[in-house]
Design an enzyme around this catalytic site. Structure first.
Site, PDB file in Angstrom:
ATOM      1  N   GLY A  71       0.809  -1.209   0.000  1.00  0.00           N
ATOM      2  CA  GLY A  71       0.000   0.000   0.000  1.00  0.00           C
ATOM      3  C   GLY A  71       0.845   1.263   0.000  1.00  0.00           C
ATOM      4  CB  THR A  72       4.004   2.168   1.740  1.00  0.00           C
ATOM      5  OG1 THR A  72       3.492   2.002   3.061  1.00  0.00           O
ATOM      6  CG2 THR A  72       4.980   3.330   1.718  1.00  0.00           C
ATOM      7  CG  ASN A 150      -4.373   3.725   9.964  1.00  0.00           C
ATOM      8  OD1 ASN A 150      -4.708   4.799   9.472  1.00  0.00           O
ATOM      9  ND2 ASN A 150      -3.300   3.598  10.705  1.00  0.00           N
ATOM     10  CD  GLN A 178      -6.458  -0.770   7.886  1.00  0.00           C
ATOM     11  OE1 GLN A 178      -7.222  -1.706   8.059  1.00  0.00           O
ATOM     12  NE2 GLN A 178      -5.181  -0.829   8.247  1.00  0.00           N
ATOM     13  CB  SER A 198      -1.972  -3.191   1.411  1.00  0.00           C
ATOM     14  OG  SER A 198      -0.821  -3.925   1.772  1.00  0.00           O
ATOM     15  N   GLY A 199      -2.412  -6.203  -0.009  1.00  0.00           N
ATOM     16  CA  GLY A 199      -2.856  -7.581   0.122  1.00  0.00           C
ATOM     17  C   GLY A 199      -2.944  -8.081   1.544  1.00  0.00           C
ATOM     18  CB  THR A 236      10.888  -9.814 -11.912  1.00  0.00           C
ATOM     19  OG1 THR A 236      11.934  -9.585 -12.851  1.00  0.00           O
ATOM     20  CG2 THR A 236      10.300 -11.196 -12.129  1.00  0.00           C
ATOM     21  CB  CYS A 324       3.268   2.232   9.704  1.00  0.00           C
ATOM     22  SG  CYS A 324       2.886   0.977   8.477  1.00  0.00           S
TER      23      CYS A 324
END
Length: 392
Positions: A71-72, A150, A178, A198-199, A236, A324
């Site tokens: 996400g960042t 968040n 979130q 974000s996963g 990649t 974070c």
């Protein structure tokens, strides 16, 4: 001792179905999707399948999805793309409660001469749309406002904001890290230009994320090199994790309505019980517009770190705010922006649930926390003074 994990806004358990789908691409199918040979080239189709699944969750088009590392990276890419797109403009609008991925990057740009307006929030963490209208200037190039906070779970009025910015032709980015997978996100109805996800916040692995860029939006890559992602993000591809993200998005799409009801019920039971069993507790945030899995509670006259350490002894995982920012001793910038009193801000705990939490776990937490709070208040000068005055 069994772990009771209530820190899902920091990261989530990888879904078993996701792991199962990823495993072949960690063992047998390890080629490079950019290769000319079939062994590597066959992976390209799996990446595109993951792109379709991610797009379906967002109600977007597959070609609008760019895979990234987190996400960042997606947040930073969106902001820098806007900066590159409008080199003659120098003003950005955001909020005081953004995740560090946006907040600190905007501060970085401020040191390079950009003007950043950080919009305030009220005591419930809500934005005043009039403040946004007043902040818009002739050279405003971007507004970046998170979808859901968040720390306290607040959901922001993005549809209203989107319409305002669309009329003025100002780019709009939202950090939806979130929100995606926890509440419905419909980009057919919500006209944002860019959206980050974000996963590892929705039961996919760490190290994979995505940036949505609406078709027709001017875009400049942040990571430059090879031709991957159609030249929009070099490097990649993290094939197995991208496949995992696609599967996680499919699971979220299929189970979202049911999960919202389930998580809200568990969250409300935890919250209501602790408010009843503990004195001097307050809910942080907007109880009428927040994520179904999140509650932020301030226990006055105690230190949040002490609460977390005691909870850890019972195998209970929670947090005092953003993962974070957990290395900092500074009080939460979100709660400070909301004007949470000094006696409460240091005793703030965030509980964030997932589909894997059970009612029995919630009952255990409800059983344990009141005793911890009472014990810690007896050790605190503020707490002892408060308790002695109540006894008198």
């Amino acid at each position: 001792m069994n772990t009771i994990y209530l820190d899902n806004n920091a990261t989530t358990r990888i879904a078993p179905e996701v792991i199962e789908e990823m495993l072949p691409y960690l063992k047998e199918f390890y080629g490079n999707p950019s290769s000319m040979h079939t062994f590597g080239g066959q992976l390209y189709k799996k990446i595109e399948e993951a792109r379709e699944r991610t797009a379906e969750l967002l109600r977007a088009e597959p070609e609008e999805i760019i895979f990234a590392s987190c996400g960042t990276e997606s947040d930073n890419t969106a902001i820098m793309s806007a900066v590159e797109s409008f080199p003659n403009k120098r003003h950005i609008i955001t909020t005081r409660v953004e995740h560090p991925a946006v907040r600190n990057f905007c501060k970085h740009l401020a040191r390079k001469g950009f003007r950043i307006t950080f919009l305030s929030v009220n005591n419930h963490g809500q934005l005043d749309i009039n403040d946004l209208l007043k902040a818009i200037e002739g050279d405003t190039l971007l507004v970046t406002i998170m979808y859901a906070n968040n720390e306290v779970g607040n959901i922001f009025p993005l549809e209203e904001i989107s319409e305002i910015l669309k009329e003025r032709r100002i780019l709009f980015h939202t950090d939806a890290v979130q929100a995606v997978g926890k509440i419905p996100v419909d980009l057919k109805k919500l006209p944002v230009d860019m959206l980050s996800l974000s996963g590892h916040k929705l039961h996919a692995p760490k190290g994979v994320g995505a940036l949505y860029v609406r078709k027709g939006t001017r875009f400049y890559p942040y990571i430059i090199g090879g031709h991957q992602e159609k030249g929009r993000r070099a490097g990649t591809e993290n094939v197995a994790s991208i496949i995992g993200l696609g599967k996680a998005c499919e699971l979220a799409r299929n189970n979202l309505d049911e999960e919202i009801v389930y998580l809200k019920r568990l969250r409300d039971k935890l919250e209501t019980s602790l408010l009843k069993l503990c004195t001097d507790v307050r809910i942080n945030g907007d109880v009428n517009s927040r994520l179904p899995n999140t509650t932020s509670l301030s226990f006055e006259y105690v230190e949040g770190e002490a609460i977390l350490l005691r909870l850890n002894e019972y195998g209970i995982c929670a947090s005092s705010g953003s993962a974070c920012s957990s290395g900092s001793l500074e009080p939460s910038h979100v709660l400070r922006a909301m004007g949470v009193p000094f006696t409460a801000i240091h005793g703030s705990i965030r509980f964030s649930l997932s589909r894997y939490n059970t009612e029995e776990e919630i009952d255990k937490v409800i059983e344990i926390i009141p005793g911890i709070i009472k014990e810690l208040r007896l050790l605190s000068p503020f707490g002892r003074d408060k308790l002695s005055r109540k006894v008198k």
